[in-house]
Write a protein that holds these residues in place. Structure first.
Motif: not given
Lengths: 82, 158
Positions: A69-71, B44-49, B103-109, B141-149
């Motif tokens: 949903e988020i993505l 769009p999530i990929l896996w580094l396996v 999942p809402k607390d998902m983070t990206i490095n 938050d990043e997605i929100e920010r990107s959408k705004k940009i």
């Protein structure tokens, strides 16, 4: 672990080309100067450790409907560009 | 094609797609060979396996999908190590942490992206310590920010 005492402006040489110099001591903080070849990567240990922790946390990730949903938005936009 | 048991199931491995991390990646220093897997159900999530351990698969994503104005600074040493000759060699991925049940607390490095040379099959997780990026950006938050940009951009150009 080898322990050496050094005064301000004194150095330690490691191998042929790494020099570590004590520049300043202030309370509990020590300022250190490092000269090393570019190929030697230098990180604050806590940063390396935190990246390590993140990678291990990432491995425990769970993929659920909520994630999709988020993505959902980025997924569609991206597909559109392909 | 060789079949290898991995965390996300048995995979048929195309040798050409194997990515070798000569020094491993932080936390998994002993693992060398990985493969990036795209699965329809997780895109769009990929896996580094990992091909060395059947327990290791890390979710990764194209960081520009999350942060549109992301910039990666690849140091000279990495360019040499991975034998990067041009932009077309590169594939950049960022590690995701998806907390179980939250999942809402998902983070990206964004500080430590995975850099892959598609041509040579060499990979490395680089650490951009002074980039201003952190290791735990909240994805929502990043997605929100990107959408705004993107919105501001389209308003200014349109």
């Amino acid at each position: 672990m080898l322990v050496l005492s050094r005064r301000i402006n004194e150095s330690i040489i490691i191998g042929d080309d790494i020099e570590i110099k004590i520049l300043k001591v202030e309370g509990k903080t020590v300022k250190i100067g490092i000269s090393a070849p570019k190929s030697v990567k230098i990180y604050r240990k806590e940063i390396y450790d935190s990246i390590k922790r993140e990678n291990i946390e990432a491995m425990k990730s769970e993929l659920t409907e909520g994630v999709r949903e988020i993505l959902g938005g980025v997924r569609d936009e991206d597909r559109g560009q392909r | 094609m060789e079949k290898v048991m991995t965390k996300i199931g048995e995979l048929e491995i195309d040798e050409e797609k194997v990515v070798r991390f000569e020094k491993g990646i932080p936390g998994f220093e002993s693992l060398r060979d990985f493969i990036v897997v795209e699965k329809e159900e997780s895109y769009p999530i990929l896996w580094l396996v990992s091909l060395d351990s059947p327990n290791v698969a890390i979710p990764v994503i194209d960081p520009w999908l999350i942060r549109v104005d992301y910039t990666v600074d690849i140091d000279e040493e990495t360019v040499k190590e991975l034998e990067i000759e041009g932009m077309e060699d590169l594939r950049i991925l960022a590690v995701l942490v998806i907390p179980v049940g939250n999942p809402k607390d998902m983070t990206i490095n964004l500080m430590a992206p995975i850099v892959i040379n598609k041509r040579t099959g060499k990979g490395k997780q680089i650490i951009m310590e002074n980039s201003g990026y952190g290791i735990r950006h909240k994805v929502v938050d990043e997605i929100e920010r990107s959408k705004k940009i993107m919105k501001d951009m389209s308003e200014n150009t349109g």
